[in-house]
Structure formats: structure tokens, C-alpha cells
Scaffold this active site. Structure first.
Site, PDB file in Angstrom:
ATOM      1  N   ASP A  11       0.864  -1.192   0.000  1.00 21.57           N
ATOM      2  CA  ASP A  11       0.000   0.000   0.000  1.00 21.57           C
ATOM      3  C   ASP A  11       0.892   1.231   0.000  1.00 21.57           C
ATOM      4  OD1 ASP A  11      -2.437   1.528   0.189  1.00 21.57           O
ATOM      5  OD2 ASP A  11      -1.982   1.894   2.283  1.00 21.57           O
ATOM      6  N   SER A  12       0.288   2.362  -0.359  1.00 20.86           N
ATOM      7  CA  SER A  12       1.030   3.624  -0.313  1.00 20.86           C
ATOM      8  C   SER A  12       1.453   3.952   1.126  1.00 20.86           C
ATOM      9  CB  SER A  12       0.154   4.750  -0.849  1.00 20.86           C
ATOM     10  OG  SER A  12      -0.996   4.880  -0.041  1.00 20.86           O
ATOM     11  N   CYS A  74      -4.331  -1.510  -2.078  1.00 22.91           N
ATOM     12  CA  CYS A  74      -4.498  -0.073  -2.293  1.00 22.91           C
ATOM     13  C   CYS A  74      -5.391   0.095  -3.519  1.00 22.91           C
ATOM     14  CB  CYS A  74      -3.118   0.546  -2.542  1.00 22.91           C
ATOM     15  SG  CYS A  74      -3.152   2.286  -2.985  1.00 22.91           S
ATOM     16  N   GLU A 159      -2.968   9.248   7.747  1.00 27.45           N
ATOM     17  CA  GLU A 159      -1.514   9.011   7.813  1.00 27.45           C
ATOM     18  C   GLU A 159      -0.891   9.814   8.958  1.00 27.45           C
ATOM     19  OE1 GLU A 159       1.085   7.329   5.626  1.00 27.45           O
ATOM     20  OE2 GLU A 159      -0.662   6.057   5.277  1.00 27.45           O
ATOM     21  N   CYS A 193     -11.148   2.789  -0.167  1.00 24.09           N
ATOM     22  CA  CYS A 193      -9.755   3.149   0.076  1.00 24.09           C
ATOM     23  C   CYS A 193      -9.381   2.406   1.343  1.00 24.09           C
ATOM     24  CB  CYS A 193      -9.607   4.657   0.290  1.00 24.09           C
ATOM     25  SG  CYS A 193      -7.954   5.121   0.888  1.00 24.09           S
ATOM     26  N   HIS A 195      -7.385   2.894   3.610  1.00 28.08           N
ATOM     27  CA  HIS A 195      -7.181   3.681   4.833  1.00 28.08           C
ATOM     28  C   HIS A 195      -8.498   3.903   5.596  1.00 28.08           C
ATOM     29  CE1 HIS A 195      -3.313   4.766   3.054  1.00 28.08           C
ATOM     30  NE2 HIS A 195      -2.984   5.417   4.150  1.00 28.08           N
TER      31      HIS A 195
HETATM   32  N1  DGL Z   1      -4.932   3.040   0.738  1.00 29.30           N
HETATM   33  C1  DGL Z   1      -4.884   3.697  -0.534  1.00 29.30           C
HETATM   34  C2  DGL Z   1      -6.134   3.338  -1.348  1.00 29.30           C
HETATM   35  O1  DGL Z   1      -6.765   2.343  -1.055  1.00 29.30           O
HETATM   36  C3  DGL Z   1      -4.645   5.154  -0.315  1.00 29.30           C
HETATM   37  C4  DGL Z   1      -4.186   5.851  -1.497  1.00 29.30           C
HETATM   38  C5  DGL Z   1      -3.391   7.082  -1.222  1.00 29.30           C
HETATM   39  O2  DGL Z   1      -2.232   6.966  -0.854  1.00 29.30           O
HETATM   40  O3  DGL Z   1      -3.942   8.173  -1.451  1.00 29.30           O
HETATM   41  O4  DGL Z   1      -6.486   4.000  -2.306  1.00 29.30           O
END
Ligand code: DGL
Length: 274
Positions: A11-12, A74, A159, A193, A195
Site C-alpha cells: 500500500d502507499s 491499495c 496518515e 480506500c 485507509h
Molecule cells: N490506501 C490507498 C487506497 O486504497 C490510499 C491511497 C493514497 O495513498 O492516497 O487508495
């Protein structure tokens, strides 16, 4: 002898940990290697080319560390990079390895939950602009109206661990209200998402009882188990020791503290430099 390796989860940033948690709960016998590109998060506002380039770099890193199967936990990476990596890169760099995303496993099942047939998608700008959910849901639930809303502030808020602050909650509440104003008939909201499960409880507290909030972790875990059962050639390359290792492109002490909150377990990550 065939070399076995962990299942890679990318993931990011921290969001993929919400997926990892559910995967590990369902399939605890495997080894996992999680990579969070926290130094370059969020991806959601970045261009197609940049998300693709960063995601491919992460996938290569996980392959180099022995993974035969990588889950892009992600949505942004799944929407913007998965298809190109599967179709263009994998045949050249590692034709025997696999990369899977999180959008298809979710869209296959989402429509079952909607009675009104009005579905709301909350996601990053990148995922919304890709229209991936609309396209996929049109296949599995053509009778459903799908309304999207981008929440560009949510990933930075999460984050930075600000999602329980008054300021963070205000942004989240406003975005939820905007989605429901776009279509008051929505009875199923997808947190598209990885997150966003971190704010699931708060969202639920704001919504009437008949509106369902769908998160992806359990769906992805269920589909992964099914995938492994159908792909013995990949399953046999996944090592089984019940170990989880973590990589982050940011400060590892900060990652460990944050990841501990997501997973409710002690985390000792390794820093990697991209
Ligand atoms: N968890 C990522 C997603 O599902 C976040 C993306 C991001 O870094 O903006 O899209």
C-alpha cells in the site's frame, strides 16, 4: 527444490494494514511481507504515470525479496497500475509471479447488500477519476446507480493520525454529507480506500441504521483464499511459517508506532529506500 516466499502486501502507506489484518486472520499459516511506501503517500492525488511507476517499483522490491504473489492492498494502485503491470510488465519481468488488486474482489460482492440499488463510493481522487468502481459494478450490478465522491483529505488525515481530532472529523463529516446530498437514496457506502476503515466507526455513528458501510479487508481475504485454492501453482510457492515482516520507505520508528495501532501487535519494520 522450489523456492518459497511470503505473500507480498503493498500500500502507499498504512491503509493496506487494514487488509493485511483480515488476510492474516483468515490465512494465518502463511508468511507475509508488507510494504508501505509512506514516504511518498498519498498516492490518491498523483498522476496515473507516477502511481504506476511507484507501484511497479514496490512490486519489484517484493518480488526481489522472494514473493511470488503480491496483493495491491491499495485501491489507487489497483485502479491505476494493476492492469498495466499484469498485462505489460509481468510477462517480461516475472511471468511465473502474480499481482492481484482489491477492486474486483469488492465489486463482485457489494451489490448483494443494497436494497435501494443506490451505492455510494468514497475513495481517493485517483480511484474516483479512474471510474474503476463504476465500470466494475456495471458488470456485476447493472441495475445499480453508483455515485462517487472523492475525499482527498482523508488519507493525509489518517496518515498523520488526525482522524480522531475535531478538525479531522469535520472534514470526514462534510465529505459524507456531500455524498448523501448527491444521492439521498444510497443505502450502501463502500469505503473504497484501504485507509478508510480507520474512520468506519465514526462514519457509522453519523449514518442512519439502514445505511450499510462496506469495508474491503474481509472480502479481499475471502477472495484470496479462494484464489489460492484455485491456483495450486502459486499456493505451493507461498511459504507457511506464520511470520509477518514490514518494510517502510519512511521513518521506521514512526511506522512501528502507527502500525501497532492498526494491527494491535508489536511491529518492527525495516526501512527501505526508493
Ligand atoms: N490506501 C490507498 C487506497 O486504497 C490510499 C491511497 C493514497 O495513498 O492516497 O487508495
Amino acid at each position: 527444490m522450489e523456492t518459497k516466499g511470503p505473500i507480498g502486501v503493498f500500500d502507499s502507506g498504512y491503509g493496506g494494514l487494514t487488509v493485511l489484518k483480515e488476510i492474516v486472520a483468515r490465512l494465518p499459516e502463511y508468511d507475509y511481507l508488507y510494504l508501505g511506501d509512506n514516504a511518498r503517500a498519498p498516492y490518491g492525488t498523483r498522476s496515473f504515470d507516477v502511481v504506476y511507476e511507484y507501484t511497479l517499483q514496490a512490486v519489484r522490491e517484493l518480488f526481489d525479496r522472494g514473493c511470488s504473489l503480491v496483493i495491491l492492498a491499495c485501491n489507487t494502485a489497483s485502479a491505476k497500475a494493476l492492469r498495466t503491470i499484469q498485462q505489460q510488465d509481468l510477462p517480461i519481468i516475472a511471468s511465473e509471479k502474480r499481482v492481484l488488486g482489491v477492486i474486483r474482489p469488492s465489486t463482485e460482492l457489494i451489490a448483494h447488500w443494497s436494497v435501494s440499488r443506490h451505492i455510494g463510493i468514497l475513495a481517493t481522487e485517483g480511484t474516483v477519476r479512474s471510474e474503476s468502481y463504476k465500470i466494475e459494478l456495471a458488470k456485476f450490478a447493472p441495475d445499480c446507480t453508483v455515485v462517487q465522491h472523492a475525499c482527498p483529505m482523508w488519507v493525509p488525515i489518517i496518515e498523520n493520525n488526525q482522524h480522531n481530532s475535531e478538525a479531522g472529523k469535520l472534514f470526514i463529516k462534510q465529505d459524507l454529507e456531500t455524498l448523501l446530498q448527491k444521492d439521498p437514496e444510497i443505502d450502501t457506502i463502500v469505503l473504497a480506500c484501504t485507509h478508510y476503515p480507520l474512520v468506519e466507526a465514526y462514519l457509522r455513528s453519523l449514518l442512519p441504521e439502514h445505511v450499510k458501510v462496506v469495508t474491503q479487508g474481509k472480502l479481499v481475504a475471502e477472495r484470496l483464499e479462494d484464489y489460492l485454492d484455485r491456483h495450486e501453482e502459486i499456493k505451493t510457492k507461498c511459504s507457511r511459517g506464520g511470520e509477518i515482516h514490514f518494510l517502510t520507505s519512511e521513518n521506521k520508528e514512526v511506522f512501528d508506532a502507527q502500525a501497532k495501532q492498526f494491527l494491535s501487535m508489536d511491529v518492527q519494520s525495516e526501512h527501505i529506500h526508493f
